[in-house]
Scaffold this active site. Structure first.
Site, mmCIF file in Angstrom:
data_model
loop_
_atom_site.group_PDB
_atom_site.id
_atom_site.type_symbol
_atom_site.label_atom_id
_atom_site.label_comp_id
_atom_site.label_asym_id
_atom_site.label_seq_id
_atom_site.Cartn_x
_atom_site.Cartn_y
_atom_site.Cartn_z
ATOM 1 C CG ASP A 294 -1.973 1.075 1.304
ATOM 2 O OD1 ASP A 294 -2.160 1.686 0.250
ATOM 3 O OD2 ASP A 294 -2.697 1.094 2.357
ATOM 4 C CG LEU A 472 -7.534 4.833 2.789
ATOM 5 C CD1 LEU A 472 -8.504 5.738 2.707
ATOM 6 C CD2 LEU A 472 -7.832 3.777 3.725
ATOM 7 C CG HIS A 473 -4.038 4.000 -3.002
ATOM 8 N ND1 HIS A 473 -3.436 5.456 -3.226
ATOM 9 C CD2 HIS A 473 -5.598 4.499 -3.075
ATOM 10 C CE1 HIS A 473 -4.280 6.155 -3.540
ATOM 11 N NE2 HIS A 473 -5.711 5.758 -3.475
ATOM 12 N N PRO A 474 -4.274 -0.402 -1.033
ATOM 13 C CG PRO A 474 -5.747 -1.691 0.350
ATOM 14 C CD PRO A 474 -5.331 -0.497 -0.009
#
Ligand SMILES: Cc1cc2nc3c(=O)[nH]c(=O)nc-3n(C[C@H](O)[C@H](O)[C@H](O)COP(=O)(O)OP(=O)(O)OC[C@H]3O[C@@H](n4cnc5c(N)ncnc54)[C@H](O)[C@@H]3O)c2cc1C
Length: 546
Positions: A294, A472-474
């Site tokens: 992430d 919040l970009h895993p």
């Protein structure tokens, strides 16, 4: 016993799942079932661009996961919002349209993912896109996904861009042509001044198709596997369990947490972990739920000298009501704003070949942002967040229990290496330097976060450990690769060793691209649908020829 029979079953109506369901049903030839655990996207805040602050922590449309304690972040747990609604996370996200750097995709190919280099994926970004600036070699028009510039510029965003240029960065008009370094306005997935989720872009036009069934409030609990082939899906809807058959394929699109969880529940994953939970092992695959990557995020905020920020609106009921009236009557004003409207990309170290830092500018600042929502500062303020785009850290998604409705265990393991700490520290120092430039100086009353007491490397380190978050970009929990020892799907997104089963969503990314992940996930949906249809037509021709 199977109930209804389809050609394809897609589990999860998110950024990728909606694309798949729409494209696979387009010809009318195949029957498609799209299962979504959440409801229809009727909540009006979903569709108002600035409404994303309202759905950020709304359990009716959001899974609201929480990570396990992070050992290198003072054992803090990190809130993980995820869309649980038609459109998935594209219905609750910040709407920034960002593809990443061309070299990110070239790197995927260099890892053995044939067909995923920049030149090969660009046609799918273009196919998805309806770019309001018009067509060019990098951008498409006529696609389902509307991409637009902010309705109104903001004087603080203008000054921020000027300040970044004063700090030595180039100006940038387009962040989506493969190169990103520089400062400018971002584009957003907003159309007709409304959020353009994948439910709006792809599902709505497909609504009347007789061969597409969209089933909201349907939680997929297990993939049925018979003799090494996925033949259907079990799901729970309204308290009852159903079983649907897929004559051709099951496509798992539950996102970076939902997809590995469903594979694990179906017996595909690390054998020892499955046995711990009493699940029969169908295939021992260590990469399921592993290799999660992430972006790493830290927020800086300043008190503004002038009452020109969104904090004043957030803190005043009459001004909120006026903003709503303005939006409803004219579709403009603060609620039509994409929020994260401008920013920049830079390198944490000049020896790097390409940017590894993204900075998001917002004309508001908040005291806290967690599962209770975002609370604006009680004074005019703005933020510039520093985001490390290529952390070394890798995390995991594991089962907490064999109950398919239980939340999974999420671990990021941020700050495992010194290099990650150095990169994010460099980002914080650069954000501060930009806001000290002449263009911004008249607007800066004082730095609130991290504040003037933070100056030395160790002070930055302490601040980062206490405040940094997941961006919040895993991605990567069912990553694509060549071998089943360290990946889950091949370059055609087929699960290694199981026939009739693919994963197509953010989970398949081998590494996280340097930019927000919605557009790349939609690209994956487009490319996956094309590959699935190609395989279906090839199979029909082979049968005919025989
Ligand atoms: C608050 C927030 C802001 C963001 N902002 C941006 C941004 O500005 N720009 C950007 O590019 N990216 C942004 N992102 C990231 C981006 O939106 C995601 O990477 C992307 O949407 C992931 O798409 P996906 O298809 O992998 O998963 P999702 O879109 O999450 O879709 C998964 C779907 O599957 C459903 N599902 C899961 N399990 C099951 C099951 N067992 N049965 C049935 N259904 C199931 C879920 O409910 C969901 O609808 C943001 C993310 C968050 C959380």
């Amino acid at each position: 016993m199977f109930g209804e029979v389809f050609d394809y079953i897609v589990t999860g109506a998110g950024s990728a799942g909606c694309v798949l369901a729409a494209r696979l049903s387009e010809s009318g030839r195949f029957r498609v079932l799209l299962l979504e655990a959440g409801p229809k996207d009727r909540n009006p805040w979903i569709h108002i661009p600035m409404g994303f602050t309202r759905v950020y922590a709304d359990p009716k449309v959001n899974w609201m996961f929480e990570s396990e304690p992070e050992p290198n972040l003072n054992n803090r747990t990190l809130y993980q919002p995820r869309g649980k609604v038609l459109g998935g996370t594209s219905s609750i996200n910040g709407m920034v349209y960002m593809r990443g750097n061309a070299a990110d995709y070239d790197e995927w190919r260099q890892r053995g993912c044939e067909g995923w280099d920049w030149d090969s994926v660009l046609p799918y970004f273009r196919k998805a896109e309806h770019q309001e600036r018009g067509e060019d070699p990098f951008h498409g028009t006529g696609g389902p996904l509307r991409v637009s510039d902010p309705v109104e510029r903001h004087q603080l965003a203008d000054r921020l861009i000027e300040a970044a240029i004063q700090a030595g960065l180039p100006a940038r008009a387009d962040f989506n042509n493969g190169d990103q370094e520089g400062a400018g306005y971002f584009q957003s997935t907003i159309g007709r001044r409304k959020r353009w989720s994948t439910a709006t872009a792809y599902l709505r036009p497909a609504r009347g198709r007789k061969n597409l069934r969209v089933q909201p409030m349907a939680h997929a609990t297990r993939i049925v596997i018979e003799n090494g082939r996925a033949t259907g899906v079990e799901y729970v809807c309204g308290g009852r369990t159903f079983r649907a058959r897929a004559n051709r394929e099951v496509i798992v699109s539950g996102g970076v947490y939902g997809s590995p969880q469903l594979l694990l529940l179906s017996g595909i994953g690390p054998a020892e972990h499955l046995r711990e939970h009493g699940i029969d092992v169908v295939r021992d695959m260590p990469a399921v739920g592993a290799h999660m990557q992430d972006h790493f995020y830290v927020r800086l905020a300043w008190r503004c000298t002038q009452p020109i920020t969104m904090n004043e609106i957030a803190n005043s009921l009459p001004r909120r009501a006026a903003a709503m009236a303005q939006y409803l009557l004219f579709r403009n004003g603060p609620l039509a704003s994409p929020g994260t409207m401008a920013g920049l990309f830079a390198r944490s170290d000049q020896r790097l070949e390409r940017p590894d830092l993204q900075f998001n500018f917002t004309p508001w600042s908040y005291a806290s942002r967690d599962r209770k929502g975002a609370i604006a500062h009680p004074f005019p303020g703005f933020s510039l967040s520093a985001i490390h785009l290529r952390p070394d850290a890798r995390g995991t998604v594991r089962l907490k229990s064999a109950d398919p409705l239980a939340a999974p265990a999420i671990r990021f393991n941020f700050l495992q290496t010194r290099a990650d700490l150095q990169a994010i520290t460099a980002g914080m120092r650069l954000a501060r330097e930009i806001c000290r430039q002449p263009a911004m100086a008249p607007y800066v009353a004082e730095e609130i976060i991290p504040g003037p007491a933070v100056n030395t490397d160790s002070e930055f380190e302490a601040n980062i450990r206490q405040n940094a978050l997941s961006n919040l970009h895993p991605v990567g929990t069912c990553r694509m690769g060549q071998a089943d020892t360290d990946s889950v799907v091949d370059a055609r997104l087929r699960v290694h060793g199981i026939a009739g089963l693919r994963v197509a969503d953010a989970a398949i990314m081998p590494t996280v691209p340097a930019g927000n992940t919605n557009a790349p996930t939609i690209m994956i949906g487009e490319k996956a649908a094309e590959m699935i249809l190609e395989d279906a037509y090839t199979a029909s021709e082979t049968t005919r020829a025989a």
